[in-house]
Structures are given as structure tokens and as C-alpha cells.
Motif scaffolding. Sequence first.
Motif, PDB file in Angstrom:
ATOM      1  N   ALA A   9       4.375 -15.879   2.768  1.00 37.62           N
ATOM      2  CA  ALA A   9       3.817 -16.154   4.090  1.00 37.62           C
ATOM      3  C   ALA A   9       4.146 -15.019   5.057  1.00 37.62           C
ATOM      4  O   ALA A   9       3.305 -14.599   5.860  1.00 37.62           O
ATOM      5  CB  ALA A   9       4.353 -17.480   4.626  1.00 37.62           C
ATOM      6  N   ALA A  10       5.366 -14.501   4.969  1.00 33.53           N
ATOM      7  CA  ALA A  10       5.756 -13.377   5.832  1.00 33.53           C
ATOM      8  C   ALA A  10       4.937 -12.137   5.508  1.00 33.53           C
ATOM      9  O   ALA A  10       4.523 -11.401   6.418  1.00 33.53           O
ATOM     10  CB  ALA A  10       7.244 -13.099   5.678  1.00 33.53           C
ATOM     11  N   ALA A  11       4.699 -11.901   4.218  1.00 31.95           N
ATOM     12  CA  ALA A  11       3.879 -10.747   3.831  1.00 31.95           C
ATOM     13  C   ALA A  11       2.469 -10.885   4.384  1.00 31.95           C
ATOM     14  O   ALA A  11       1.864  -9.909   4.861  1.00 31.95           O
ATOM     15  CB  ALA A  11       3.850 -10.609   2.311  1.00 31.95           C
ATOM     16  N   LEU A  12       1.921 -12.097   4.315  1.00 32.39           N
ATOM     17  CA  LEU A  12       0.582 -12.336   4.869  1.00 32.39           C
ATOM     18  C   LEU A  12       0.587 -12.212   6.383  1.00 32.39           C
ATOM     19  O   LEU A  12      -0.324 -11.607   6.976  1.00 32.39           O
ATOM     20  CB  LEU A  12       0.095 -13.722   4.443  1.00 32.39           C
ATOM     21  N   ALA A  13       1.609 -12.771   7.031  1.00 37.36           N
ATOM     22  CA  ALA A  13       1.714 -12.662   8.488  1.00 37.36           C
ATOM     23  C   ALA A  13       1.765 -11.201   8.922  1.00 37.36           C
ATOM     24  O   ALA A  13       1.187 -10.817   9.944  1.00 37.36           O
ATOM     25  CB  ALA A  13       2.953 -13.413   8.975  1.00 37.36           C
ATOM     26  N   TYR A  14       2.452 -10.394   8.141  1.00 31.83           N
ATOM     27  CA  TYR A  14       2.518  -8.949   8.403  1.00 31.83           C
ATOM     28  C   TYR A  14       1.122  -8.342   8.384  1.00 31.83           C
ATOM     29  O   TYR A  14       0.758  -7.523   9.246  1.00 31.83           O
ATOM     30  CB  TYR A  14       3.409  -8.303   7.350  1.00 31.83           C
ATOM     31  N   GLN A  15       0.324  -8.746   7.392  1.00 31.29           N
ATOM     32  CA  GLN A  15      -1.025  -8.182   7.236  1.00 31.29           C
ATOM     33  C   GLN A  15      -1.977  -8.619   8.344  1.00 31.29           C
ATOM     34  O   GLN A  15      -2.835  -7.855   8.782  1.00 31.29           O
ATOM     35  CB  GLN A  15      -1.610  -8.578   5.872  1.00 31.29           C
ATOM     36  N   ILE A  16      -1.839  -9.867   8.797  1.00 32.33           N
ATOM     37  CA  ILE A  16      -2.775 -10.385   9.809  1.00 32.33           C
ATOM     38  C   ILE A  16      -2.231 -10.251  11.225  1.00 32.33           C
ATOM     39  O   ILE A  16      -2.909 -10.596  12.195  1.00 32.33           O
ATOM     40  CB  ILE A  16      -3.158 -11.849   9.531  1.00 32.33           C
ATOM     41  N   LEU A  64      10.850  -6.394   6.177  1.00 29.04           N
ATOM     42  CA  LEU A  64       9.589  -5.862   6.700  1.00 29.04           C
ATOM     43  C   LEU A  64       9.777  -5.063   7.990  1.00 29.04           C
ATOM     44  O   LEU A  64       8.800  -4.545   8.529  1.00 29.04           O
ATOM     45  CB  LEU A  64       8.607  -7.016   6.940  1.00 29.04           C
ATOM     46  N   ASP A  65      11.014  -4.979   8.459  1.00 36.57           N
ATOM     47  CA  ASP A  65      11.325  -4.250   9.689  1.00 36.57           C
ATOM     48  C   ASP A  65      10.467  -4.743  10.845  1.00 36.57           C
ATOM     49  O   ASP A  65       9.868  -3.967  11.583  1.00 36.57           O
ATOM     50  CB  ASP A  65      11.141  -2.739   9.483  1.00 36.57           C
ATOM     51  N   GLU A  66      10.406  -6.062  10.963  1.00 40.85           N
ATOM     52  CA  GLU A  66       9.638  -6.699  12.029  1.00 40.85           C
ATOM     53  C   GLU A  66      10.482  -7.800  12.657  1.00 40.85           C
ATOM     54  O   GLU A  66      11.627  -8.040  12.252  1.00 40.85           O
ATOM     55  CB  GLU A  66       8.329  -7.285  11.467  1.00 40.85           C
ATOM     56  N   ASN A  67       9.890  -8.481  13.636  1.00 35.43           N
ATOM     57  CA  ASN A  67      10.605  -9.545  14.339  1.00 35.43           C
ATOM     58  C   ASN A  67       9.798 -10.846  14.290  1.00 35.43           C
ATOM     59  O   ASN A  67       9.404 -11.394  15.319  1.00 35.43           O
ATOM     60  CB  ASN A  67      10.880  -9.143  15.789  1.00 35.43           C
TER      61      ASN A  67
END
Length: 218
Positions: A105-112, A148-151
Motif C-alpha cells: 500500500a505504501a509503494a502504491l501511495a508513493y506512486q499515486i 521510501l524517504d517520505e513522510n
Amino acid sequence: MKLNNDKALVVFSGGQDSTTCMFHALKHYKEVELVTFNYGQRHALEITVAQNIAEEQGLKHHVLDMSLLSQLSPNALTDHTMAIEEGNIPNTFVPARNLLFMSFAAALAYQIGAKHIITGVCETDFSGYPDCRDIFIKSLNVTVNLALDENFVIHTPLMWLDKKETWQLADKLGQLDYVRYKTLTCYEGIMADGCGACPSCQLRNAGLTAYLAERGAQ
């Protein structure tokens, strides 16, 4: 892609909890998308129900193939020949399911570009599943942000609610009847109030009965 603070991704099964979370997200975010995981679950109808709800709500719906889960460990949710048994950890527990689901889900959230990830896991009525605990979700939130180096922010609006309170939330959102009649929670694949006998139905229906009694007394 830059994360959008007004966008949420809901981990969505088409059941009571995730549908309540979907309506919670629609109230709080301008953009909402759904993700459903196909992992060889006991009833393929779950995928169909999720697709139908997404279509009715006009939401973009991602269905990801996670069938490898059924290869990892025997459990009653992916092995249709196993009888459902309760215990300290029921045999409906799918090892690492939420670990994998939330990572994907995090990988998908990163993409969208969705900053917010919403899941209906609950520690109050968590049935003994260790990957529904608050401490797990908090640790995973840290992990995916580092990976993912995100927040990202992982939200668990049902974490401390019992089933009666989850029905109350659906009612406050104006969606009690929708959640009651258009979702699938039953392990036997029966819509709405379900079979009434499996552990999932017993929990769901006891909460509904308690909430309706409380509401009627007010």
C-alpha cells in the motif's frame, strides 16, 4: 511524485471496517483511492464486493495480486478445505499479511502521491491477530517512511473502537445502512448480516445489536 496532503489511499476489502474507513476518508480528504489485495482469500466474492462499492462511490480502485500469500503458510482464509478454528491466534490468521499489505500500500501511495494511508485494523476487537496491533502499525509507519524517504501517515481510525463503536461511527457518517447491507464480512461469503455463526459474524452482529439497542434507548 510529491505527496499530496489532501489525498488518501484506503486499504479496502469491502467489509464493514474498511468500508467505514472509506467513508471516513471521503469526509476528511479531497481525493480518495482504494486498494484491494487478491491473496486467494476464502471467497472471491470479496473482490467483487469491493469493486462494486468502489464503482458506486466513483472511486479509483486498485486490485493487486498477492496470491503468493497462500503459498507461505496454511490458514483457513486461503485454504478452503480447512475448518475455521479459534484460539489464542485463530487459524484464520495469515502470517505477515498486514506486513505485506501495508508495505505494498505504501509503494502504491508513493506512486499515486497519497500522503495518507488508511486501514481498518483494530486492537480492541483484533481477534488475536498480532499484525492488527497499534505498536505494529506505528513501527511499520516508521519503516515505510525510512524505506521510501517520505513522510506517509498511516491512519487507523478504528484502532481503539469495539464493534459497537464502529457501527456508531458508520451511523455518524450517515452510512449505517450502506455498511450493514452492502458489505461482506462473513467467513462463509454471505453478504450483509452474514451466516450469523462464524466468528466474524458473531462479532459484527453482537456489535450491531448493542449499538441499535443503545441508540433506541437514547
